[in-house]
Design an enzyme around this catalytic site. Structure first.
Site, PDB file in Angstrom:
ATOM      1  N   TYR A 156      64.296 -35.481 132.036  1.00  0.00           N
ATOM      2  CA  TYR A 156      65.463 -35.265 132.292  1.00  0.00           C
ATOM      3  C   TYR A 156      66.641 -35.743 131.540  1.00  0.00           C
ATOM      4  O   TYR A 156      67.341 -35.099 131.781  1.00  0.00           O
ATOM      5  CB  TYR A 156      65.706 -37.493 131.808  1.00  0.00           C
ATOM      6  N   LYS A 160      69.787 -33.311 132.268  1.00  0.00           N
ATOM      7  CA  LYS A 160      71.404 -33.555 132.209  1.00  0.00           C
ATOM      8  C   LYS A 160      72.013 -32.681 131.136  1.00  0.00           C
ATOM      9  O   LYS A 160      73.134 -32.736 131.281  1.00  0.00           O
ATOM     10  CB  LYS A 160      71.188 -35.129 131.996  1.00  0.00           C
TER      11      LYS A 160
END
Length: 258
Positions: A156, A160
């Site tokens: 994740y 990002k």
């Protein structure tokens, strides 16, 4: 009524609930007509009703952000039904929780495809129109996990971090085209993602609600969570500023400093 976005059109992926919904309603209050692109049809209908109640035009479209042709259809619908495309908000995102040694290739690809590739495809689809009109505002939703890594969220965080870097690079590419590109980095916002994290990170004997309260108090200097409306106000700032571009701004109550 102050309507700085009057007669503008904003397209928001992931706009049906959570942060995307908060951004959609904030931009609508500022005068924008809204296209909501999401996979959650019931939630889209509900948010669309709330946008209409503000006196704005609204359109909805079921979109898988990993598919380039769906982004192109999204742009066409904004132009055909709402008459323009001035603001693009790439907010659609997913999360899963795994340590790296237990992370499957499928989980890695899914998170990267939605969060990073989806942002790229949305920007690419909008650029032709925005360049032609020599004006546009692109707002990508990243995360504080795009500035600092977190255990069991390496994939994740990677997605990002990619959004943050992509935002800065694209901003420099299109700076002379009248297009600004910026990113919002939310902190701790009570969405389905943080409900999952609160459950994953709860201490022994702790409820999800107790975990949620503890994380607010221990991680955020202000001691309180951020809201979708906070992200909406940051999006409105980016949508109305001509000379702010290439930035990734934390809205996190002081959680991070870079």
């Amino acid at each position: 009524m102050n309507e700085p976005l009057k007669r503008q059109v904003a397209v928001i992926t992931g706009g049906a609930r959570g942060i995307g919904r908060g951004i959609a309603l904030t931009l609508a209050k500022a005068g924008a007509d809204i296209l909501i692109a999401d996979l959650l049809e019931d939630a889209m209908r509900e948010t669309a009703q709330d946008v209409r109640a503000l006196g704005r035009r609204v359109s909805t479209l079921k979109v898988d952000v990993t598919k380039a042709e769906m982004h192109r259809a999204m742009v066409r619908q904004a132009l055909d039904q709402l008459g323009g495309l001035d603001i693009l908000v790439n907010c659609a995102g997913v999360i899963s929780i795994h340590p790296v040694d237990a992370l499957s290739e499928r989980d890695w690809d899914f998170v990267m495809d939605v969060n990073a590739k989806g942002t790229f495809l949305g920007c690419q689809a909008a650029l032709e129109h925005m360049k032609a009109q020599h004006k546009g505002r692109i707002i990508n939703v990243a995360s504080i996990a795009g500035k600092e890594g977190f255990p069991n969220l390496a994939h994740y965080s990677a997605s990002k971090f990619a959004v943050v870097g992509f935002t800065n690079a694209l901003a420099k590419e299109v700076a002379r085209d009248g297009i600004t590109v910026n990113a919002i980095c939310p902190g701790i916002v009570r969405t389905y993602m943080w409900d999952r994290l609160s459950d994953e990170w709860k201490a022994e004997g702790e409820s999800v609600e107790d975990s949620w309260a503890r994380h607010q108090l221990t991680l955020i200097p202000q001691g309180r969570a951020q809201t979708p409306e906070d992200m909406g106000r940051m999006a409105l700032f980016f949508a109305t500023m001509d000379n702010v571009t290439g930035q990734s701004v934390n809205v996190d109550g002081g959680f991070t400093f870079h």
